[in-house]
Motif scaffolding. Structure first.
Motif, short mmCIF file in Angstrom:
data_model
loop_
_atom_site.label_atom_id
_atom_site.label_comp_id
_atom_site.label_asym_id
_atom_site.label_seq_id
_atom_site.Cartn_x
_atom_site.Cartn_y
_atom_site.Cartn_z
N GLY A 9 0.81 -1.23 0.00
CA GLY A 9 0.00 0.00 0.00
C GLY A 9 0.84 1.28 0.00
N ILE A 10 2.11 1.17 -0.39
CA ILE A 10 2.99 2.36 -0.40
C ILE A 10 3.26 2.77 -1.84
CG2 ILE A 10 5.31 3.19 0.22
CD1 ILE A 10 5.15 0.85 2.41
N THR A 11 3.20 4.08 -2.11
CA THR A 11 3.54 4.56 -3.45
C THR A 11 5.04 4.35 -3.65
OG1 THR A 11 1.83 6.25 -3.39
CG2 THR A 11 3.62 6.60 -4.95
N PRO A 12 5.43 3.53 -4.64
CA PRO A 12 6.86 3.27 -4.80
C PRO A 12 7.65 4.49 -5.27
CG PRO A 12 5.55 1.57 -5.88
CD PRO A 12 4.61 2.67 -5.51
N LEU A 13 7.09 5.21 -6.27
CA LEU A 13 7.89 6.25 -6.92
C LEU A 13 7.21 7.62 -6.84
CD1 LEU A 13 10.45 6.80 -8.64
CD2 LEU A 13 9.09 6.22 -10.67
N ALA A 14 7.88 8.55 -6.18
CA ALA A 14 7.41 9.94 -6.16
C ALA A 14 7.88 10.59 -7.45
CB ALA A 14 8.00 10.67 -4.96
N HIS A 15 6.95 11.09 -8.23
CA HIS A 15 7.33 11.67 -9.52
C HIS A 15 6.45 12.87 -9.81
CE1 HIS A 15 8.93 11.79 -13.57
NE2 HIS A 15 7.71 11.77 -14.08
N MET A 17 7.48 14.16 -0.70
CA MET A 17 6.74 12.90 -0.49
C MET A 17 7.66 11.82 0.08
SD MET A 17 4.46 12.76 -3.98
CE MET A 17 3.74 11.14 -3.66
N VAL A 18 8.89 11.76 -0.43
CA VAL A 18 9.84 10.77 0.09
C VAL A 18 10.22 11.14 1.53
CG1 VAL A 18 12.13 9.73 -0.23
CG2 VAL A 18 10.71 10.25 -2.23
N MET A 19 10.45 12.42 1.72
CA MET A 19 10.82 12.92 3.05
C MET A 19 9.75 12.58 4.10
SD MET A 19 11.95 16.83 3.27
CE MET A 19 12.64 17.21 1.71
N ASN A 20 8.48 12.77 3.70
CA ASN A 20 7.37 12.61 4.64
C ASN A 20 6.81 11.20 4.70
OD1 ASN A 20 7.64 15.34 4.96
ND2 ASN A 20 6.04 15.85 3.47
N GLY A 21 7.44 10.28 4.01
CA GLY A 21 6.98 8.90 4.06
C GLY A 21 5.74 8.62 3.22
N GLU A 22 5.45 9.52 2.26
CA GLU A 22 4.30 9.27 1.38
C GLU A 22 4.71 8.47 0.15
OE1 GLU A 22 2.51 13.11 0.43
OE2 GLU A 22 3.17 13.72 2.43
N ALA A 23 5.98 8.32 -0.07
CA ALA A 23 6.48 7.50 -1.18
C ALA A 23 7.88 7.01 -0.81
CB ALA A 23 6.55 8.31 -2.47
N ALA A 24 8.30 5.94 -1.46
CA ALA A 24 9.58 5.33 -1.08
C ALA A 24 10.78 5.94 -1.82
CB ALA A 24 9.53 3.83 -1.34
N PHE A 25 10.64 6.10 -3.15
CA PHE A 25 11.80 6.50 -3.97
C PHE A 25 11.49 7.74 -4.81
CE2 PHE A 25 12.18 1.70 -4.10
CZ PHE A 25 13.40 1.59 -3.43
N GLN A 26 12.55 8.46 -5.14
CA GLN A 26 12.47 9.45 -6.22
C GLN A 26 13.72 9.31 -7.08
OE1 GLN A 26 12.76 13.69 -5.22
NE2 GLN A 26 11.77 14.28 -7.14
#
Ligand code: GAL
Length: 414
Positions: A176-182, A252-261
């Motif tokens: 349930g985690i967004t893998p890629l912040a884009h 988003m990566v910083m805040n834990g809303e996504a895993a990677f950028q």
């Protein structure tokens, strides 16, 4: 004669003998408006003010600088160019050909730039043999940034192949985690694309496709595989990605809303500005593949009237390449100094890795210019490629269609 009158007389003589110095001025056009970027450019503003300079800021928001370049064209066409402009790669030469750039060789020679800059980078800063731009930094583009807590919690290591990346992303998605912040902006699509070209094709393929524009490379099975991977990556971004600014994706990566950028190391500037620590809060790793995609920011000086503006240009040029600015600016910006004689002692593990990988890549012949960030190609050609990359990413276009479109677009742009 009393001491005071000697002093008064000599001061008067001095005032007559010293020519009135112009007050240095500079209007500076740049696109550094995110948290980390603004903090970095403030260093230059401060150093300029310390030298008595009056800085007029002309920030044009928009990552990658597309909007800034539109603003620049309008200003030059109106016959009112800014004094200094954030400009990179072949665009420097393109503006030189329009006859609007100033010659800053006096400063460059006095400050011995040729002795402290890597030869390949110095070449970018020259227009028909004379210096016309001052380099700021070396950004690396082929990076993956990750939220450490998310990776740890899901038993995931930083991926070293694209298959590993995909497997990690599948696992995260299942949790349930967004893998890629884009951020769905053309230049960000292009940024991801070029790292996949390097990763799947290798350095020689990257050069053939994105530097030499070799048609066989552009239409090859390898390029089809690159578009296949872009399609897979498209599946890992959240529903709201369209139009998102790159720094919001970093957040988003910083805040834990996504895993990677997947983004150049200006993203590290955002993590640092938010007080995050590499290795503890976030991780940096090269995107899968062997090589190093460089993106050197620089300022070109435009032809301007008035001693105050010319003096401003000379001071700015000197400051930009100066060792003190190179250190402080790059500590904030996420990049590494372009001067070879600045110590990395105060820099973090990601910067040290960048520097080591850059030296290794240079030896291995895999130090390559970023096409997505205007280091490899002229505007018409890079624009043609980016249009196809973004059209593919935002549709259900097949990889076969994409390579055909790529080949046509490049041919038409010549
Ligand atoms: C790049 C530029 C970087 C960074 C980034 C996002 O093209 O070289 O310094 O600012 O855009 O705006």
């Amino acid at each position: 004669m009393k001491f005071t009158s000697v002093f008064a007389a000599s001061t008067a003589a001095l005032m007559i003998a010293t020519p009135v110095l112009a007050e240095p001025k500079a209007e500076v056009l740049h696109w550094w408006t995110s948290g980390g970027e603004a903090k970095s450019v403030a260093v230059l503003q401060q150093e300029f003010a310390d030298r008595g300079g009056e800085w007029t800021d002309m920030p044009v928001a928009g990552g990658g600088g597309d909007a800034a370049m539109t603003a620049l064209r309008a200003r030059v066409l109106a016959g009112n160019a800014p004094t200094a402009v954030q400009l990179k790669g072949p665009a420097i030469q393109e503006w030189y050909e329009e006859g609007v750039l100033a010659d800053i060789s006096d400063v460059a020679e006095e400050q011995k730039w040729a002795d402290v800059l890597p030869a390949a980078i110095a070449e970018h800063m020259k227009c028909e043999g004379h210096w016309c731009a001052a380099p700021v930094n070396v950004h690396r583009v082929d990076w993956i940034w990750a939220n450490k807590e998310i990776l740890d919690a899901n038993g995931i290591e930083m991926p070293t192949t694209w298959d590993e990346f995909n497997a990690a992303a599948e696992k995260l998605q299942a949790a349930g985690i967004t893998p890629l912040a884009h951020g769905g902006q053309a230049w960000q699509d292009a940024t991801v694309f070029e790292t996949v070209v390097l990763g799947l094709g290798g350095a020689e393929f990257y050069k053939a496709a994105l530097v030499d524009l070799d048609n066989d490379a552009l239409t090859s099975d390898t390029m089809k595989a690159v578009f296949d991977e872009m399609r897979v990556l498209r599946g890992y971004v959240d529903d709201n990605f369209s139009g998102r600014d790159w720094n919001l994706a970093t957040a988003m990566v910083m805040n834990g809303e996504a895993a990677f950028q997947i983004m150049g190391d200006w993203a590290k500037g955002e993590f640092l500005a938010a007080g995050k620590v590499p290795g503890e809060d976030f991780l940096c790793g090269a995107t899968p593949g062997k090589g190093f995609l460089y993106n050197v920011d620089s300022f070109a000086m435009f032809e301007v009237d008035g001693d105050d503006n010319k003096e401003g240009q000379a001071i700015l040029s000197e400051l930009i390449v100066g060792p003190s600015f190179q250190e402080t600016f790059n500590l904030n910006k996420g990049s590494i100094p372009v001067r070879t004689d600045v110590s990395l002692e105060k820099f973090d593990m990601c910067a040290v890795k960048s520097s080591e990988d850059m030296i290794a890549a240079e030896e291995a012949g895999s130090l390559l210019p970023s096409y997505a960030h205007g280091m490899a190609l002229r505007g018409a050609q890079s624009g043609a490629i980016t249009d196809v990359v973004t059209a593919h990413f935002n549709s259900d276009m097949s990889s076969d269609e994409a390579v055909q479109m790529l080949s046509d677009a490049v041919a038409n742009s010549m």
